[in-house]
Scaffold this active site. Structure first.
Site, PDB file in Angstrom:
ATOM      1  N   ALA A   1       0.816  -1.221   0.000  1.00 33.76           N
ATOM      2  CA  ALA A   1       0.000   0.000   0.000  1.00 33.76           C
ATOM      3  C   ALA A   1       0.848   1.269   0.000  1.00 33.76           C
ATOM      4  CB  ALA A   1      -0.949  -0.006   1.197  1.00 33.76           C
TER       5      ALA A   1
ATOM      6  N   CYS B   1      -4.900  -3.665   0.643  1.00 34.57           N
ATOM      7  CA  CYS B   1      -5.532  -4.218   1.843  1.00 34.57           C
ATOM      8  C   CYS B   1      -4.553  -4.134   3.006  1.00 34.57           C
ATOM      9  CB  CYS B   1      -5.947  -5.662   1.605  1.00 34.57           C
ATOM     10  SG  CYS B   1      -6.700  -6.424   3.063  1.00 34.57           S
TER      11      CYS B   1
ATOM     12  N   GLU C   1      -0.609  -5.890  15.606  1.00 33.72           N
ATOM     13  CA  GLU C   1      -0.396  -5.545  17.009  1.00 33.72           C
ATOM     14  C   GLU C   1       0.548  -4.368  17.184  1.00 33.72           C
ATOM     15  OE1 GLU C   1       0.775  -9.069  19.091  1.00 33.72           O
ATOM     16  OE2 GLU C   1      -0.955 -10.191  18.377  1.00 33.72           O
ATOM     17  N   THR C   2       0.970  -3.756  16.080  1.00 32.05           N
ATOM     18  CA  THR C   2       1.925  -2.652  16.173  1.00 32.05           C
ATOM     19  C   THR C   2       1.349  -1.401  15.522  1.00 32.05           C
ATOM     20  OG1 THR C   2       3.020  -3.094  14.061  1.00 32.05           O
ATOM     21  CG2 THR C   2       3.828  -4.314  15.993  1.00 32.05           C
TER      22      THR C   2
ATOM     23  N   HIS D   1       2.373  -0.037  12.959  1.00 31.63           N
ATOM     24  CA  HIS D   1       2.580  -0.102  11.510  1.00 31.63           C
ATOM     25  C   HIS D   1       1.268   0.080  10.739  1.00 31.63           C
ATOM     26  CE1 HIS D   1       4.826  -1.017   7.895  1.00 31.63           C
ATOM     27  NE2 HIS D   1       3.930  -1.936   7.570  1.00 31.63           N
TER      28      HIS D   1
ATOM     29  N   ASN E   1     -10.201   5.461  -4.151  1.00 28.71           N
ATOM     30  CA  ASN E   1      -9.330   4.822  -3.167  1.00 28.71           C
ATOM     31  C   ASN E   1     -10.033   3.609  -2.567  1.00 28.71           C
ATOM     32  OD1 ASN E   1      -7.606   4.046  -1.158  1.00 28.71           O
ATOM     33  ND2 ASN E   1      -7.267   6.104  -0.366  1.00 28.71           N
TER      34      ASN E   1
END
Length: 159
Positions: A64, A88, A93-94, A96, A121
């Site tokens: 992305a 996608c 868990e971060t 990011h 988009n």
């Protein structure tokens, strides 16, 4: 097929007449099962709206964050009436997820505004893979419809 029916109905709506339009699609390969489904639904809907296959350029990029770079090159070429961003991003868990979602979304919008080109988009941002699967077909079709409608709108608004 739902997309074909929508396209037939759209045939009566000049805002959704894709004949003669040139559309560029940039698809992230990350989460390819989802992005492939997005791309297939998008291209099927573009065809149902009258966009000729030879007028669709479909490129893939790693993820992305790379989508905007390819979109920018396409926009700068001035060969396209509208562009489509497909990707996608699934929450992990971060931090990011937020970084990728925010940066890709802001960059897509900036390119559209800087180049005065509509960009649909359809970079999905979901909590989990199940949500992505549930949205992949409808969002791909929606992106095609947005691209065509906005291309026609800008065609009318430009001097």
């Amino acid at each position: 097929m739902k997309g074909a029916n929508q396209g037939e109905l759209a045939g009566n709506d000049p805002r959704l007449d894709g004949r003669g339009l040139s559309i560029g699609i940039v698809q992230a390969r990350f989460n390819a099962d989802i992005t492939d489904a997005l791309a297939n639904a998008c291209k099927q809907e573009l065809a149902a709206l009258g966009v000729a296959a030879e007028q669709i350029r479909h490129e893939t990029v790693p993820g992305a964050l790379e989508v905007p770079t390819a979109l920018q090159a396409m926009a700068a070429s001035r060969r396209y009436d509208a562009l489509v961003a497909l990707g996608c991003i699934v929450r992990g868990e971060t931090y990011h997820f937020e970084l990728v979602a925010n940066e890709s979304g802001a960059s897509v919008s900036r390119i559209a505004l800087d180049h005065s080109i509509p960009i649909a988009n359809a970079i999905l941002t979901t909590e989990n893979m199940e949500q992505a699967v549930a949205r992949q077909t409808d969002k791909g079709r929606d992106a095609a419809r947005v691209a065509v409608e906005m291309a026609r709108l800008l065609e009318q608004l430009r001097p």
